[in-house]
Design a protein around this motif. Structure first.
Motif, PDB file in Angstrom:
ATOM      1  N   THR A 211       3.057  -0.954   2.563  1.00  0.00           N
ATOM      2  CA  THR A 211       3.391   0.432   2.221  1.00  0.00           C
ATOM      3  C   THR A 211       2.203   1.343   2.503  1.00  0.00           C
ATOM      4  OG1 THR A 211       4.994  -0.261   0.559  1.00  0.00           O
ATOM      5  CG2 THR A 211       4.109   1.965   0.341  1.00  0.00           C
ATOM      6  N   GLN A 212       1.013   0.895   2.132  1.00  0.00           N
ATOM      7  CA  GLN A 212      -0.185   1.681   2.415  1.00  0.00           C
ATOM      8  C   GLN A 212      -0.387   1.843   3.921  1.00  0.00           C
ATOM      9  OE1 GLN A 212      -0.439   2.904  -0.761  1.00  0.00           O
ATOM     10  NE2 GLN A 212      -2.560   3.104  -0.144  1.00  0.00           N
TER      11      GLN A 212
ATOM     12  N   GLN B 176       1.862   1.840   6.169  1.00  0.00           N
ATOM     13  CA  GLN B 176       2.868   2.791   6.653  1.00  0.00           C
ATOM     14  C   GLN B 176       2.426   4.219   6.349  1.00  0.00           C
ATOM     15  OE1 GLN B 176       6.987   1.834   5.570  1.00  0.00           O
ATOM     16  NE2 GLN B 176       6.354  -0.297   5.404  1.00  0.00           N
ATOM     17  N   ARG B 177       1.936   4.453   5.159  1.00  0.00           N
ATOM     18  CA  ARG B 177       1.466   5.796   4.780  1.00  0.00           C
ATOM     19  C   ARG B 177       0.290   6.252   5.633  1.00  0.00           C
ATOM     20  NH1 ARG B 177       1.790   4.830  -1.688  1.00  0.00           N
ATOM     21  NH2 ARG B 177       4.042   5.042  -1.849  1.00  0.00           N
ATOM     22  N   ASP B 178      -0.520   5.292   6.073  1.00  0.00           N
ATOM     23  CA  ASP B 178      -1.679   5.600   6.913  1.00  0.00           C
ATOM     24  C   ASP B 178      -1.332   5.613   8.402  1.00  0.00           C
ATOM     25  OD1 ASP B 178      -3.262   5.857   4.669  1.00  0.00           O
ATOM     26  OD2 ASP B 178      -4.044   3.811   4.769  1.00  0.00           O
TER      27      ASP B 178
END
Length: 88
Positions: A53-54, A56-58
């Protein structure tokens, strides 16, 4: 990675990106997790999901409509392979 991820997250982030950088096609989570376990001793699916998830956010990782995961940008994928010595 060292700047934005905790020491516990860093091995997951690096290994996940290594796996995705060398993948010939987008990977389902179960396949990605199996390949991750070949690089990192873990059974922690939740930590893996958290780091994904991190990533993807980055903007490293993109999740497709079918749920499969891949590098967001092919040029970054190629650069990652070269920088990490993962081959062409």
């Amino acid at each position: 990675i060292g700047t934005y991820y905790t020491p516990d997250e860093q091995p997951f982030a690096l290994a996940l990106l290594d796996v995705l950088a060398t993948a010939e096609r987008p990977l389902a989570f179960v396949d990605l997790f199996d390949l991750l376990k070949a690089r990192l001793v873990t059974e922690d699916q939740e930590q893996t999901r958290h780091v994904l998830t991190q990533l993807q956010r980055d903007h490293y990782v993109l999740q497709l409509t079918d749920g499969a995961l891949r590098f967001r940008f092919p040029v970054i994928q190629r650069s990652w392979r070269l920088q990490r010595g993962l081959g062409q």
